[in-house]
Design a protein around this motif. Structure first.
Motif, mmCIF file in Angstrom:
data_model
loop_
_atom_site.group_PDB
_atom_site.id
_atom_site.type_symbol
_atom_site.label_atom_id
_atom_site.label_comp_id
_atom_site.label_asym_id
_atom_site.label_seq_id
_atom_site.Cartn_x
_atom_site.Cartn_y
_atom_site.Cartn_z
ATOM 1 N N LEU A 45 0.807 -1.216 0.000
ATOM 2 C CA LEU A 45 0.000 0.000 0.000
ATOM 3 C C LEU A 45 0.842 1.268 0.000
ATOM 4 O O LEU A 45 0.369 2.323 -0.391
ATOM 5 C CB LEU A 45 -0.922 0.039 1.231
ATOM 6 N N PHE A 46 2.075 1.165 0.460
ATOM 7 C CA PHE A 46 2.903 2.356 0.644
ATOM 8 C C PHE A 46 3.654 2.742 -0.619
ATOM 9 O O PHE A 46 4.014 1.902 -1.426
ATOM 10 C CB PHE A 46 3.897 2.129 1.784
ATOM 11 N N HIS A 47 3.883 4.047 -0.732
ATOM 12 C CA HIS A 47 4.701 4.572 -1.828
ATOM 13 C C HIS A 47 5.656 5.579 -1.245
ATOM 14 O O HIS A 47 5.198 6.553 -0.662
ATOM 15 C CB HIS A 47 3.829 5.224 -2.898
ATOM 16 N N PRO A 48 6.951 5.438 -1.272
ATOM 17 C CA PRO A 48 7.658 4.307 -1.857
ATOM 18 C C PRO A 48 7.372 3.024 -1.093
ATOM 19 O O PRO A 48 7.093 3.054 0.098
ATOM 20 C CB PRO A 48 9.131 4.702 -1.743
ATOM 21 N N LYS A 49 7.477 1.900 -1.798
ATOM 22 C CA LYS A 49 7.143 0.608 -1.203
ATOM 23 C C LYS A 49 8.065 0.317 -0.027
ATOM 24 O O LYS A 49 9.208 0.752 0.010
ATOM 25 C CB LYS A 49 7.253 -0.492 -2.238
ATOM 26 N N ILE A 50 7.526 -0.415 0.937
ATOM 27 C CA ILE A 50 8.309 -0.823 2.102
ATOM 28 C C ILE A 50 8.405 -2.344 2.119
ATOM 29 O O ILE A 50 7.628 -3.040 1.472
ATOM 30 C CB ILE A 50 7.678 -0.318 3.422
ATOM 31 N N SER A 51 9.377 -2.854 2.864
ATOM 32 C CA SER A 51 9.520 -4.302 2.996
ATOM 33 C C SER A 51 8.676 -4.790 4.168
ATOM 34 O O SER A 51 8.224 -4.000 5.002
ATOM 35 C CB SER A 51 10.985 -4.668 3.232
ATOM 36 N N LYS A 52 8.503 -6.099 4.238
ATOM 37 C CA LYS A 52 7.772 -6.667 5.373
ATOM 38 C C LYS A 52 8.561 -6.486 6.667
ATOM 39 O O LYS A 52 7.975 -6.361 7.736
ATOM 40 C CB LYS A 52 7.446 -8.140 5.125
ATOM 41 N N VAL A 53 9.888 -6.404 6.567
ATOM 42 C CA VAL A 53 10.716 -6.162 7.736
ATOM 43 C C VAL A 53 10.443 -4.764 8.298
ATOM 44 O O VAL A 53 10.305 -4.583 9.509
ATOM 45 C CB VAL A 53 12.216 -6.343 7.406
ATOM 46 N N THR A 54 10.344 -3.786 7.415
ATOM 47 C CA THR A 54 10.019 -2.422 7.841
ATOM 48 C C THR A 54 8.635 -2.374 8.463
ATOM 49 O O THR A 54 8.434 -1.740 9.504
ATOM 50 C CB THR A 54 10.098 -1.448 6.646
ATOM 51 N N LEU A 55 7.688 -3.060 7.861
ATOM 52 C CA LEU A 55 6.332 -3.113 8.401
ATOM 53 C C LEU A 55 6.339 -3.730 9.799
ATOM 54 O O LEU A 55 5.693 -3.223 10.713
ATOM 55 C CB LEU A 55 5.422 -3.908 7.463
ATOM 56 N N TRP A 56 7.101 -4.811 9.975
ATOM 57 C CA TRP A 56 7.205 -5.444 11.277
ATOM 58 C C TRP A 56 7.809 -4.484 12.308
ATOM 59 O O TRP A 56 7.346 -4.383 13.434
ATOM 60 C CB TRP A 56 8.058 -6.711 11.174
ATOM 61 N N LYS A 57 8.850 -3.731 11.892
ATOM 62 C CA LYS A 57 9.495 -2.776 12.803
ATOM 63 C C LYS A 57 8.517 -1.680 13.202
ATOM 64 O O LYS A 57 8.440 -1.299 14.369
ATOM 65 C CB LYS A 57 10.738 -2.178 12.154
ATOM 66 N N TRP A 58 7.765 -1.164 12.236
ATOM 67 C CA TRP A 58 6.772 -0.119 12.541
ATOM 68 C C TRP A 58 5.698 -0.655 13.481
ATOM 69 O O TRP A 58 5.212 0.052 14.348
ATOM 70 C CB TRP A 58 6.137 0.398 11.270
ATOM 71 N N THR A 59 5.336 -1.932 13.295
ATOM 72 C CA THR A 59 4.349 -2.554 14.182
ATOM 73 C C THR A 59 4.923 -2.657 15.596
ATOM 74 O O THR A 59 4.267 -2.316 16.574
ATOM 75 C CB THR A 59 3.953 -3.943 13.657
ATOM 76 N N LYS A 60 6.157 -3.113 15.675
ATOM 77 C CA LYS A 60 6.833 -3.256 16.970
ATOM 78 C C LYS A 60 6.989 -1.905 17.669
ATOM 79 O O LYS A 60 6.823 -1.801 18.881
ATOM 80 C CB LYS A 60 8.203 -3.894 16.751
ATOM 81 N N ASP A 61 7.285 -0.843 16.901
ATOM 82 C CA ASP A 61 7.467 0.504 17.454
ATOM 83 C C ASP A 61 6.145 1.210 17.752
ATOM 84 O O ASP A 61 6.142 2.307 18.302
ATOM 85 C CB ASP A 61 8.294 1.368 16.504
ATOM 86 N N GLY A 62 5.025 0.611 17.346
ATOM 87 C CA GLY A 62 3.716 1.179 17.645
ATOM 88 C C GLY A 62 3.186 2.168 16.616
ATOM 89 O O GLY A 62 2.180 2.830 16.855
ATOM 90 N N HIS A 63 3.835 2.269 15.467
ATOM 91 C CA HIS A 63 3.350 3.174 14.415
ATOM 92 C C HIS A 63 2.098 2.629 13.731
ATOM 93 O O HIS A 63 1.237 3.381 13.297
ATOM 94 C CB HIS A 63 4.433 3.422 13.365
ATOM 95 N N ILE A 64 2.032 1.314 13.607
ATOM 96 C CA ILE A 64 0.891 0.641 12.967
ATOM 97 C C ILE A 64 0.446 -0.478 13.898
ATOM 98 O O ILE A 64 1.280 -1.222 14.421
ATOM 99 C CB ILE A 64 1.290 0.052 11.594
ATOM 100 N N SER A 65 -0.853 -0.613 14.081
ATOM 101 C CA SER A 65 -1.341 -1.697 14.933
ATOM 102 C C SER A 65 -1.693 -2.918 14.083
ATOM 103 O O SER A 65 -2.140 -2.790 12.948
ATOM 104 C CB SER A 65 -2.551 -1.244 15.747
ATOM 105 N N SER A 66 -1.426 -4.082 14.661
ATOM 106 C CA SER A 66 -1.724 -5.335 13.960
ATOM 107 C C SER A 66 -2.723 -6.139 14.772
ATOM 108 O O SER A 66 -2.972 -5.851 15.938
ATOM 109 C CB SER A 66 -0.436 -6.137 13.750
#
Length: 95
Positions: free
Chosen positions: A47-68
């Motif tokens: 969904l993101f532009h520029p595209k992100i990796s799943k590792v970045t998504l996991w880090k953002w989830t861990k840091d609380g930027h995105i909830s899972s």
């Protein structure tokens, strides 16, 4: 059988207007359904532009930027929550 006139609008015009109304209603419903849709990590990363990796998504989830959400041992992201999170991640925008 006799013709019954329900409206002074020609039949072709009425059909065209009805099609347009149905398209608008379907678009509104589709948007509402999308807000509640759960996405896989890969779909969320795309969904993101520029595209992100799943590792970045996991880090953002861990840091609380995105909830899972965990369902059956798998991780999902709610579309509406991801769109809210994009506002805090200023460098990124929705693709």
């Amino acid at each position: 059988m006799e013709n019954v006139i329900l409206s002074p609008i020609p039949l072709d015009t009425l059909k065209s207007e009805m099609r347009q109304l149905f398209r608008q209603e379907f678009a509104v419903q589709s948007k509402a359904d999308l807000q509640e849709k759960f996405l896989s990590p890969q779909e969320t990363a795309n969904l993101f532009h520029p595209k992100i990796s799943k590792v970045t998504l996991w880090k953002w989830t861990k840091d609380g930027h995105i909830s899972s959400h965990r369902i059956g041992g798998r991780v999902f992201y709610k579309y509406s929550e991801v769109m809210e999170s994009v506002q805090t991640l200023k460098k990124y925008r929705r693709a």
